[in-house]
Design a protein around this motif. Sequence first.
Motif, PDB file in Angstrom:
ATOM      1  N   ARG A 151      -0.674 -17.211 -63.210  1.00 53.86           N
ATOM      2  CA  ARG A 151      -1.023 -18.262 -62.223  1.00 53.86           C
ATOM      3  C   ARG A 151      -2.432 -18.106 -61.641  1.00 53.86           C
ATOM      4  O   ARG A 151      -2.599 -18.144 -60.423  1.00 53.86           O
ATOM      5  N   THR A 192      -2.690 -24.119 -63.046  1.00 55.08           N
ATOM      6  CA  THR A 192      -2.907 -22.681 -63.246  1.00 55.08           C
ATOM      7  C   THR A 192      -2.792 -22.278 -64.708  1.00 55.08           C
ATOM      8  O   THR A 192      -2.232 -22.989 -65.527  1.00 55.08           O
ATOM      9  N   ASP A 230      -2.400 -18.584 -67.392  1.00 54.52           N
ATOM     10  CA  ASP A 230      -2.121 -17.150 -67.472  1.00 54.52           C
ATOM     11  C   ASP A 230      -3.113 -16.572 -68.465  1.00 54.52           C
ATOM     12  O   ASP A 230      -3.338 -17.157 -69.510  1.00 54.52           O
ATOM     13  N   ASP A 259      -0.710 -16.333 -54.872  1.00 52.67           N
ATOM     14  CA  ASP A 259       0.048 -16.847 -56.010  1.00 52.67           C
ATOM     15  C   ASP A 259      -0.172 -16.027 -57.276  1.00 52.67           C
ATOM     16  O   ASP A 259       0.666 -15.986 -58.157  1.00 52.67           O
ATOM     17  N   ARG A 303       3.050 -16.032 -69.938  1.00 51.92           N
ATOM     18  CA  ARG A 303       3.993 -16.385 -68.875  1.00 51.92           C
ATOM     19  C   ARG A 303       5.419 -16.486 -69.399  1.00 51.92           C
ATOM     20  O   ARG A 303       5.699 -17.113 -70.391  1.00 51.92           O
TER      21      ARG A 303
END
Length: 606
Positions: free
Chosen positions: A278, A312, A314, A350, A484
């Motif tokens: 994120r 977002t 990863d 986050d 993720r």
Amino acid sequence: MATAPIVQKFGGTSVGSVERLQAVAQRVAQTAKDAPVVVVVSAMGKSTDTLVALANEISSNPSRREMDMLLSTGEQVSIALLSMALQELGQPAISMTGAQVGIVTEAEHSRARILKISTDRIQRQLDAGKVVVVAGFQGMASGDEFEITTLGRGGSDTSAVALAAALHADRCEIYTDVPGILTTDPRLVPHAQLMDEVTCDEMLELASLGATVLHPRAVEIARNYGVPLVVRSSWTNEPGTRITAPAPLDRALAGLELVHPVDAVELNPTEAKISFVRVPDRPGIAAKLFSELGRRQLDVDLIVQSIHEGNTNDIAFTVADADAERAEAIAREIVPLLCESESGEVCDRDVEVTVSRDIAKISIVGAGMIGRPGVAAQMFATLAAAGISIQTISTSEVKVSCTIDRVDGDRAVAALCQFFQVEYSPNRDVVSSTAPSVRGVALDRGQAQIGVLHIPDKAGMAAQIFAALADRNISVYTIVQSERCRMVNNFPTRDLSFTVNSEDADTAVALLTELAATVGYESVTIERDIAKVSIVGAGMANESGVAAAMFTALADRGINILSISTSEIKTSCAIRADRAIEALQAVHTAFGLDGATPIEVPKPAR
Ligand code: ADP
Ligand code: ASP
Ligand code: MG
């Protein structure tokens, strides 16, 4: 022993007019004084494009067989004219089509691979003192139908190198409209510079990632059979660029382009993976992250960024296990930095850093997997059959690497070696300590990026997806399986992205949407109009901060990175196509590749 022949190939621009053909004849006749010469020619100028346009006036979807029949005529014109020009100079010469030579291909119209080349007919003519002028780009399908096939656009290079391999030629010289292999396409970046030499591995990556100066399959054959290859200007006598190869394995010529897609299995058993989950999806994040890691001299191996989710991304990277603790500490320190933005936006609460120790990286390596959609799928299926789950995937043109649990490492090696019929090669090192960290930069436009979302995290998923694409003959480039892991109905899932040629995008999306319920993933996304910018250099692995410098060059121009995929010798970033040329120029400049004087590319005659 008779002198080994020399194969010389002249591209479209080099034979684009009568004057050019006569100049080529002079050069060939000169070479023929010292050694037997086989010449391979392309169609004159842009005549193949003109034939394609004619067909498109009649049909929006012409039959591939008839297209081959049509396009193969272009080369037939130039071989006849060049033979005449040679004869005019008093040099005995004879033209031959692919079929007449005996260039036997698979029965795949418009993209046939070469299976076998008979050399006796050519040899007889050479023995009779003639220069043999062969039509590039074409062959004849095996079987009794005498079907004319073509090798795919740009395929004359492949004809030339394959002939050189079959004839055990002294060398293969590719003559074109630029002085050799340049640091990037001079039509896009005029200050590109000439390379004196480039390794086959680097050239394979460059050619497959957009450097259209050489057909990647030509490099593949040169590498597999150890054909000495040079690319040079047909306008001058400058030496051009040598493409260097490691000592070839002793290969049979039968099945030329089809046997052995994979020639090594590699395992790096002691890796660790650090992931940032994120992070904000905006320009400059990857640059900040990897600049900081570089500044602290952390040696990063693979970098993987798959498709974004919402706003977002990863980003995961691997390091040697011994560096894992230090890498983790640095990563945690960097998190607040990632979130500083001009608007004062706070996001670090986050961002999560996760660390997986006990990871191994397993790779298959081989020039023969280029454009062959099923090879990565076979690797994934072999791992699945052994019950091994794949964590992340990152591909290059000559390598597919997966991270897996370390305990599965030995079993993975055994299964892959058995399937691909190769010996385990623990230290097969393509990385040379003297090579520059970035040899060249390539741009690939005309691709689309497809995302497959929420795939159950269990063995066999990637295998099913890529086998289905391979069945439809869709070539897949740059596969990235993200880090993720999201829980869906109490089951962990991952996302996967890959690029395809734009013309295959709709078919791929339709196919994968249809398969969603059966395989069990949630949905399929597509980003059209993607461009891939890549840096390639065999010295990259020995230097930290190279990827970071690329990300920074893009960030400085506010260009957002959509996904990242790396191998030891390349880093590729997908970006939006409308920023492509600007990105290419920025990266070329950032690595100090701009030359002092611009390269002029002659205009092709029509
Ligand atoms: P030919 O007709 O001789 O086969 P091509 O058009 O296929 O010629 O290939 C030469 C062209 O490749 C050059 O004119 C140049 O625009 C382009 N090109 C792309 N990348 C590179 C590179 N890295 N080095 C040299 N040329 C490149
Ligand atoms: N004439 C073919 C093409 O334009 C093959 C080649 O030039 O290599 O694609
Ligand atoms: Mg070409």
